[in-house]
Design a protein around this motif. Sequence first.
Motif, PDB file in Angstrom:
ATOM      1  N   ALA A  99       0.832  -1.211   0.000  1.00 45.56           N
ATOM      2  CA  ALA A  99       0.000   0.000   0.000  1.00 45.56           C
ATOM      3  C   ALA A  99       0.863   1.256   0.000  1.00 45.56           C
ATOM      4  O   ALA A  99       0.590   2.205  -0.742  1.00 45.56           O
ATOM      5  N   THR A 110      -4.075   4.370   3.508  1.00 49.88           N
ATOM      6  CA  THR A 110      -4.695   3.333   2.682  1.00 49.88           C
ATOM      7  C   THR A 110      -4.376   1.927   3.193  1.00 49.88           C
ATOM      8  O   THR A 110      -5.145   1.005   2.949  1.00 49.88           O
ATOM      9  N   LEU A 114      -7.215  -0.749   3.391  1.00 48.35           N
ATOM     10  CA  LEU A 114      -7.146  -1.929   2.523  1.00 48.35           C
ATOM     11  C   LEU A 114      -7.084  -3.222   3.337  1.00 48.35           C
ATOM     12  O   LEU A 114      -7.718  -4.218   2.970  1.00 48.35           O
ATOM     13  N   VAL A 118      -9.953  -5.899   2.600  1.00 47.26           N
ATOM     14  CA  VAL A 118      -9.591  -7.212   2.050  1.00 47.26           C
ATOM     15  C   VAL A 118      -9.932  -8.310   3.053  1.00 47.26           C
ATOM     16  O   VAL A 118     -10.501  -9.344   2.698  1.00 47.26           O
TER      17      VAL A 118
END
Length: 172
Positions: A99, A110, A114, A118
Amino acid sequence: MVGGPLRGLGAGHALSRRTGALRVQRGLARLVLAALTAGYLFGVGWLTLRTRPYGADIASGIDLLLRWFARHQSTAWITFDRVEFAANVAMFIPLGVLAVLWFGVRGWWTAPVLGALVSTAIETTQALALSTRVPDLRDVVANTGGAVIGMLLMLLLAFLLAPRRTRFTDAT
């Protein structure tokens, strides 16, 4: 950040000029980063979205190792739940690294986003499509924590590699 602006470099600095060679290197770096990201995501998907997380041979090895730890007072605290939690953290450290490589130091935020997205997608898929897997909120916490650790390692590396004068002028 791959392909990001070269801030803080003087007009005479070699990296401040957008040369063809620099563009080729950045393009190659993006391709390599894309391949690493795809390989990582494939590996995570393969580990987390199969009907069984591992075969009987690995399960018996883990059981044997955990029984050995349980027999010793100094390692009796090492349980399957703790090993699984640590493995989930370790599995998502590369996501935090990736990231920061994709979005740069300023896009640090992020990595945890993320990691959470995820991980939530994996646990949701396990809940809806894989009756042999057990979704767990602790996995989301561990995976997100791993992404944060990867992000922190990259931020530390960026700080340590920054020129000394840039380290302190950007902080103020």
